[in-house]
Design a protein around this motif. Structure first.
Motif, short mmCIF file in Angstrom:
data_model
loop_
_atom_site.label_atom_id
_atom_site.label_comp_id
_atom_site.label_asym_id
_atom_site.label_seq_id
_atom_site.Cartn_x
_atom_site.Cartn_y
_atom_site.Cartn_z
N GLY A 145 -72.00 -1.93 -63.81
CA GLY A 145 -71.55 -1.20 -64.99
C GLY A 145 -70.71 0.03 -64.71
N MET A 146 -70.55 0.41 -63.44
CA MET A 146 -69.76 1.59 -63.07
C MET A 146 -68.38 1.16 -62.60
SD MET A 146 -71.89 4.03 -63.67
CE MET A 146 -71.11 5.43 -62.86
N VAL A 147 -67.34 1.85 -63.12
CA VAL A 147 -65.96 1.52 -62.75
C VAL A 147 -65.71 1.93 -61.31
CG1 VAL A 147 -63.53 1.91 -63.25
CG2 VAL A 147 -65.18 1.77 -65.12
N ILE A 148 -65.17 1.01 -60.51
CA ILE A 148 -64.87 1.32 -59.11
C ILE A 148 -63.37 1.29 -58.84
CG2 ILE A 148 -67.08 0.61 -58.16
CD1 ILE A 148 -65.96 -2.10 -57.56
N THR A 149 -62.58 0.76 -59.78
CA THR A 149 -61.12 0.83 -59.68
C THR A 149 -60.56 1.14 -61.06
OG1 THR A 149 -60.80 -1.53 -60.09
CG2 THR A 149 -60.98 -0.83 -57.79
N SER A 150 -59.41 1.80 -61.10
CA SER A 150 -58.78 2.17 -62.36
C SER A 150 -58.01 1.00 -62.94
CB SER A 150 -57.83 3.35 -62.15
OG SER A 150 -57.08 3.60 -63.31
N SER A 151 -58.02 0.90 -64.29
CA SER A 151 -57.27 -0.18 -64.95
C SER A 151 -55.77 0.05 -64.88
CB SER A 151 -57.71 -0.29 -66.42
OG SER A 151 -57.45 0.93 -67.09
N GLY A 152 -55.36 1.23 -64.39
CA GLY A 152 -53.93 1.49 -64.25
C GLY A 152 -53.30 0.73 -63.10
N LYS A 153 -54.13 0.20 -62.22
CA LYS A 153 -53.60 -0.58 -61.11
C LYS A 153 -53.38 -2.02 -61.54
CE LYS A 153 -55.60 2.27 -57.47
NZ LYS A 153 -56.40 2.30 -56.24
N ASN A 154 -52.24 -2.56 -61.11
CA ASN A 154 -51.86 -3.88 -61.59
C ASN A 154 -52.21 -4.97 -60.59
OD1 ASN A 154 -50.76 -5.61 -63.52
ND2 ASN A 154 -48.77 -5.62 -62.55
N SER A 155 -53.22 -4.76 -59.76
CA SER A 155 -53.63 -5.77 -58.78
C SER A 155 -54.87 -6.49 -59.28
CB SER A 155 -53.91 -5.11 -57.43
OG SER A 155 -54.39 -6.08 -56.52
N HIS A 156 -54.83 -7.81 -59.19
CA HIS A 156 -55.98 -8.60 -59.62
C HIS A 156 -56.96 -8.86 -58.47
CE1 HIS A 156 -53.55 -11.73 -57.76
NE2 HIS A 156 -54.61 -12.50 -57.75
N VAL A 157 -56.70 -8.24 -57.31
CA VAL A 157 -57.56 -8.43 -56.14
C VAL A 157 -58.15 -7.09 -55.73
CG1 VAL A 157 -57.66 -9.16 -53.73
CG2 VAL A 157 -56.22 -10.40 -55.35
N LEU A 158 -59.45 -7.07 -55.53
CA LEU A 158 -60.16 -5.90 -55.00
C LEU A 158 -60.50 -6.18 -53.54
CD1 LEU A 158 -61.67 -3.18 -55.27
CD2 LEU A 158 -63.66 -4.48 -56.02
N GLN A 159 -59.97 -5.34 -52.64
CA GLN A 159 -60.20 -5.51 -51.21
C GLN A 159 -61.18 -4.46 -50.71
OE1 GLN A 159 -56.20 -5.28 -49.61
NE2 GLN A 159 -55.91 -7.49 -49.76
N ILE A 160 -62.24 -4.93 -50.04
CA ILE A 160 -63.21 -4.04 -49.41
C ILE A 160 -63.12 -4.29 -47.91
CG2 ILE A 160 -65.63 -3.33 -49.33
CD1 ILE A 160 -66.01 -4.59 -52.06
N PRO A 161 -62.45 -3.39 -47.15
CA PRO A 161 -62.21 -3.65 -45.72
C PRO A 161 -63.49 -3.79 -44.90
CG PRO A 161 -60.82 -1.86 -46.54
CD PRO A 161 -61.83 -2.15 -47.61
N ALA A 162 -64.49 -2.93 -45.17
CA ALA A 162 -65.75 -2.99 -44.43
C ALA A 162 -66.88 -2.71 -45.42
CB ALA A 162 -65.76 -1.97 -43.29
N ILE A 163 -67.48 -3.76 -45.91
CA ILE A 163 -68.49 -3.62 -46.96
C ILE A 163 -69.79 -3.04 -46.37
CG2 ILE A 163 -69.55 -5.92 -46.76
CD1 ILE A 163 -69.42 -5.99 -49.89
N GLN A 164 -70.49 -2.23 -47.17
CA GLN A 164 -71.73 -1.60 -46.75
C GLN A 164 -72.88 -2.10 -47.63
OE1 GLN A 164 -71.63 0.36 -44.00
NE2 GLN A 164 -69.42 -0.08 -43.95
N THR A 165 -74.11 -1.83 -47.17
CA THR A 165 -75.28 -2.28 -47.94
C THR A 165 -75.33 -1.62 -49.31
OG1 THR A 165 -76.58 -0.56 -46.82
CG2 THR A 165 -76.66 -2.80 -45.90
N LYS A 166 -74.78 -0.41 -49.43
CA LYS A 166 -74.76 0.28 -50.73
C LYS A 166 -73.81 -0.39 -51.72
CE LYS A 166 -71.23 3.66 -49.32
NZ LYS A 166 -70.20 3.17 -50.25
N ASP A 167 -72.95 -1.27 -51.22
CA ASP A 167 -72.01 -1.98 -52.08
C ASP A 167 -72.62 -3.21 -52.73
OD1 ASP A 167 -69.91 -0.20 -51.50
OD2 ASP A 167 -69.46 -1.27 -49.64
N SER A 168 -73.88 -3.50 -52.44
CA SER A 168 -74.56 -4.62 -53.07
C SER A 168 -74.69 -4.36 -54.58
CB SER A 168 -75.94 -4.85 -52.46
OG SER A 168 -75.84 -5.17 -51.10
N GLY A 169 -74.60 -5.43 -55.39
CA GLY A 169 -74.75 -5.27 -56.83
C GLY A 169 -74.06 -6.38 -57.59
N SER A 170 -74.02 -6.22 -58.93
CA SER A 170 -73.38 -7.20 -59.81
C SER A 170 -71.97 -6.73 -60.15
CB SER A 170 -74.20 -7.37 -61.10
OG SER A 170 -75.46 -7.94 -60.82
#
Length: 248
Positions: A145-170
């Motif tokens: 439910g928390m925004v992690i990227t702005s809707s002003g960006k026109n990319s349909h792909v979210l890249q996470i170079p090195a994911i962490q355990t805190k990045d777990s979620g829905s």
């Protein structure tokens, strides 16, 4: 007889005048079907030499109209009527929005159970209507439910170079057509990040198994070598036995 004729003529003229004074709703664009979210301009035309700048607007046969300018814009379906000050109520114009501007987005990920420190990509995929391929969409991503990227960006792909355990979620994504003010949300994708220590443990375990295998192999080689020595030198040892005579 002449009196009845005059009354008949006056009645016909009165009827034609009443018909001629009916307001007219002109939609722009005039074609149908209309894509969802597209703005349609409605113009209320009155009768007479004076230009009407105000009109009453009625939607879906409502009994009480809304006083506004004689030109309005709407992106809502329904039945519209209008009436200017010097004219009667118009015939209805029915607006139908029957085609999707773009399909509901589908969120996809490269993996739902990544290992900590590895890259992960999330893709927000949608399909534009063939009639509006030039529509510009803006994308945003949320986690729990928390925004992690702005809707002003026109990319349909979210890249996470090195994911962490805190990045777990829905995770969820949104696609928005700004001009038409249409917002659609995707399905939820759950990502569970595994600790990187697990891979280190597995590597150590593999090394231990490899070392044990080498020890067993070396033991087997030693046993075989000892067996070979006994096989070759055993008979020689028996034939070369020496006895000593203790008698004088």
């Amino acid at each position: 007889m002449l009196q009845w004729t005059l009354l008949l003529v006056l009645g016909l003229l009165s009827r034609q005048t009443a018909i001629a004074k009916k307001s007219v709703v002109e939609p722009r664009p005039s074609w149908t079907p209309i894509l969802e979210g597209e703005a349609v301009t409605l113009i209320c035309h009155g009768v007479g030499p004076l230009k009407e700048e105000r009109a009453w607007w009625y939607k879906n046969q409502q009994s009480r109209g809304i006083l506004s300018t004689n030109i309005i814009q709407t992106n809502q379906p329904g039945e519209y009527r209008c009436q200017t000050q010097g004219s009667t109520l118009s015939d209805p114009v029915n607006l139908v929005f029957s085609s999707e501007l773009f399909s509901p987005p589908d969120l996809k990920t490269t993996t739902s159970e990544p290992i900590e420190g590895t890259p992960v990509n999330l893709s927000c995929e949608t399909q534009l209507s063939p009639q509006r391929l030039d529509t510009k969409l803006y994308f945003s991503f949320t986690r729990d439910g928390m925004v992690i990227t702005s809707s002003g960006k026109n990319s349909h792909v979210l890249q996470i170079p090195a994911i962490q355990t805190k990045d777990s979620g829905s995770y969820r994504c949104e696609a928005k057509a700004v001009t038409q003010n249409i917002l659609k949300q995707s399905n939820y994708v759950k990502i569970s990040v595994k600790s990187g220590n697990l891979s280190s443990f597995n590597s150590s375990e593999k090394i231990s198994h490899l070392s044990l295998g080498l020890i067993v192999t070396q033991f087997i080689v030693v046993v075989l070598a000892a067996s070979a020595l006994l096989f070759f030198f055993g008979p020689w040892s028996k034939s070369g036995n020496m006895t000593f005579d203790n008698t004088a």
